[in-house]
Design a protein around this motif. Structure first.
Motif, PDB file in Angstrom:
ATOM      1  N   SER A  37      -2.575  -6.751 -11.195  1.00 58.03           N
ATOM      2  CA  SER A  37      -1.451  -6.113 -10.507  1.00 58.03           C
ATOM      3  C   SER A  37      -1.834  -4.678 -10.184  1.00 58.03           C
ATOM      4  O   SER A  37      -2.233  -3.922 -11.071  1.00 58.03           O
ATOM      5  CB  SER A  37      -0.195  -6.129 -11.370  1.00 58.03           C
ATOM      6  N   LEU A  38      -1.703  -4.332  -8.919  1.00 61.60           N
ATOM      7  CA  LEU A  38      -2.126  -3.029  -8.420  1.00 61.60           C
ATOM      8  C   LEU A  38      -0.976  -2.304  -7.743  1.00 61.60           C
ATOM      9  O   LEU A  38      -0.025  -2.924  -7.271  1.00 61.60           O
ATOM     10  CB  LEU A  38      -3.254  -3.213  -7.399  1.00 61.60           C
ATOM     11  N   SER A  39      -1.101  -0.994  -7.680  1.00 61.89           N
ATOM     12  CA  SER A  39      -0.147  -0.186  -6.919  1.00 61.89           C
ATOM     13  C   SER A  39      -0.861   1.088  -6.486  1.00 61.89           C
ATOM     14  O   SER A  39      -2.003   1.331  -6.857  1.00 61.89           O
ATOM     15  CB  SER A  39       1.090   0.146  -7.761  1.00 61.89           C
ATOM     16  N   PHE A  40      -0.168   1.875  -5.683  1.00 58.68           N
ATOM     17  CA  PHE A  40      -0.689   3.165  -5.263  1.00 58.68           C
ATOM     18  C   PHE A  40      -0.104   4.266  -6.143  1.00 58.68           C
ATOM     19  O   PHE A  40       1.033   4.150  -6.609  1.00 58.68           O
ATOM     20  CB  PHE A  40      -0.279   3.487  -3.821  1.00 58.68           C
ATOM     21  N   GLN A  41      -0.837   5.360  -6.310  1.00 60.12           N
ATOM     22  CA  GLN A  41      -0.246   6.556  -6.896  1.00 60.12           C
ATOM     23  C   GLN A  41       0.855   7.001  -5.939  1.00 60.12           C
ATOM     24  O   GLN A  41       0.800   6.742  -4.731  1.00 60.12           O
ATOM     25  CB  GLN A  41      -1.304   7.634  -7.068  1.00 60.12           C
ATOM     26  N   ALA A  42       1.881   7.674  -6.454  1.00 58.08           N
ATOM     27  CA  ALA A  42       3.084   7.998  -5.676  1.00 58.08           C
ATOM     28  C   ALA A  42       2.790   8.694  -4.350  1.00 58.08           C
ATOM     29  O   ALA A  42       3.308   8.289  -3.305  1.00 58.08           O
ATOM     30  CB  ALA A  42       4.035   8.842  -6.514  1.00 58.08           C
ATOM     31  N   GLU A  43       1.962   9.726  -4.348  1.00 54.19           N
ATOM     32  CA  GLU A  43       1.725  10.452  -3.087  1.00 54.19           C
ATOM     33  C   GLU A  43       0.925   9.610  -2.103  1.00 54.19           C
ATOM     34  O   GLU A  43       1.109   9.728  -0.892  1.00 54.19           O
ATOM     35  CB  GLU A  43       1.062  11.800  -3.329  1.00 54.19           C
ATOM     36  N   VAL A  44       0.055   8.741  -2.603  1.00 56.38           N
ATOM     37  CA  VAL A  44      -0.704   7.860  -1.720  1.00 56.38           C
ATOM     38  C   VAL A  44       0.239   6.843  -1.079  1.00 56.38           C
ATOM     39  O   VAL A  44       0.146   6.570   0.120  1.00 56.38           O
ATOM     40  CB  VAL A  44      -1.858   7.175  -2.477  1.00 56.38           C
ATOM     41  N   LEU A  45       1.146   6.278  -1.876  1.00 52.68           N
ATOM     42  CA  LEU A  45       2.128   5.336  -1.329  1.00 52.68           C
ATOM     43  C   LEU A  45       2.939   6.005  -0.230  1.00 52.68           C
ATOM     44  O   LEU A  45       3.142   5.436   0.844  1.00 52.68           O
ATOM     45  CB  LEU A  45       3.056   4.809  -2.425  1.00 52.68           C
ATOM     46  N   GLU A  46       3.397   7.202  -0.468  1.00 58.12           N
ATOM     47  CA  GLU A  46       4.193   7.932   0.530  1.00 58.12           C
ATOM     48  C   GLU A  46       3.390   8.104   1.821  1.00 58.12           C
ATOM     49  O   GLU A  46       3.908   7.897   2.916  1.00 58.12           O
ATOM     50  CB  GLU A  46       4.591   9.291  -0.046  1.00 58.12           C
ATOM     51  N   ASN A  47       2.111   8.451   1.696  1.00 59.01           N
ATOM     52  CA  ASN A  47       1.253   8.619   2.874  1.00 59.01           C
ATOM     53  C   ASN A  47       1.023   7.299   3.603  1.00 59.01           C
ATOM     54  O   ASN A  47       1.016   7.266   4.837  1.00 59.01           O
ATOM     55  CB  ASN A  47      -0.089   9.244   2.481  1.00 59.01           C
TER      56      ASN A  47
END
Length: 148
Positions: A37-47
């Motif tokens: 299970s993967l996700s982006f760091q918050a600022e990367v997700l926003e970008n």
């Protein structure tokens, strides 16, 4: 079943390689399949979300300040589509393909040779909506700002 050693090794493998900002939330062997299970760091997700909005123009009601943003709205449907795209198109294909052979080797080293690996994103439309609300507010501010 996953040992802390395997989880740490998977985190080091995935998070050290490009693209930056991807994090491992979970790595577990369930019914003979390794689930990543993967996700982006918050600022990367926003970008990522802002970039996607810029390239697509956003949902049909993006320019309407009175449009609802709750379940059933065009923005909610758009967020659901982006969550599915992140899961199927990005994490399960692109990121998994990038790391699959190294993950297979790591699993073999820990006694799980031949275990298939799947990758998922941990996002839902509901989890993306706070980001879209913030991005829409910024977008609407830009529309109402005097051009000079």
């Amino acid at each position: 079943m996953t040992t802390p050693e395997i989880l740490q090794a998977v985190r080091e493998l995935v998070q050290a390689a490009p693209p930056p900002g991807v994090r491992v939330d979970r790595f577990e062997i369930v019914d003979e399949v390794a689930e990543l299970s993967l996700s982006f760091q918050a600022e990367v997700l926003e970008n990522v979300l802002a970039s996607e909005l810029a390239s697509t123009g956003g949902p049909a009601d993006w320019d309407d300040p009175r449009a609802p943003m709750d379940e059933g709205s065009p923005t909610w449907a758009y967020a659901g589509g982006i969550a599915a795209l992140l899961h199927h198109g990005y994490f399960n294909q692109t990121i998994l393909a990038q790391h699959e052979s190294a993950l297979q080797q790591l699993l073999a080293e820990h006694g799980h040779a031949g275990t298939p690996v799947t990758a998922t994103a941990t996002y839902t439309a509901a989890e993306l909506m706070p980001h879209y609300r913030r991005l829409k507010a910024e977008h609407l501010e830009g529309l109402s700002a005097p051009q000079g």
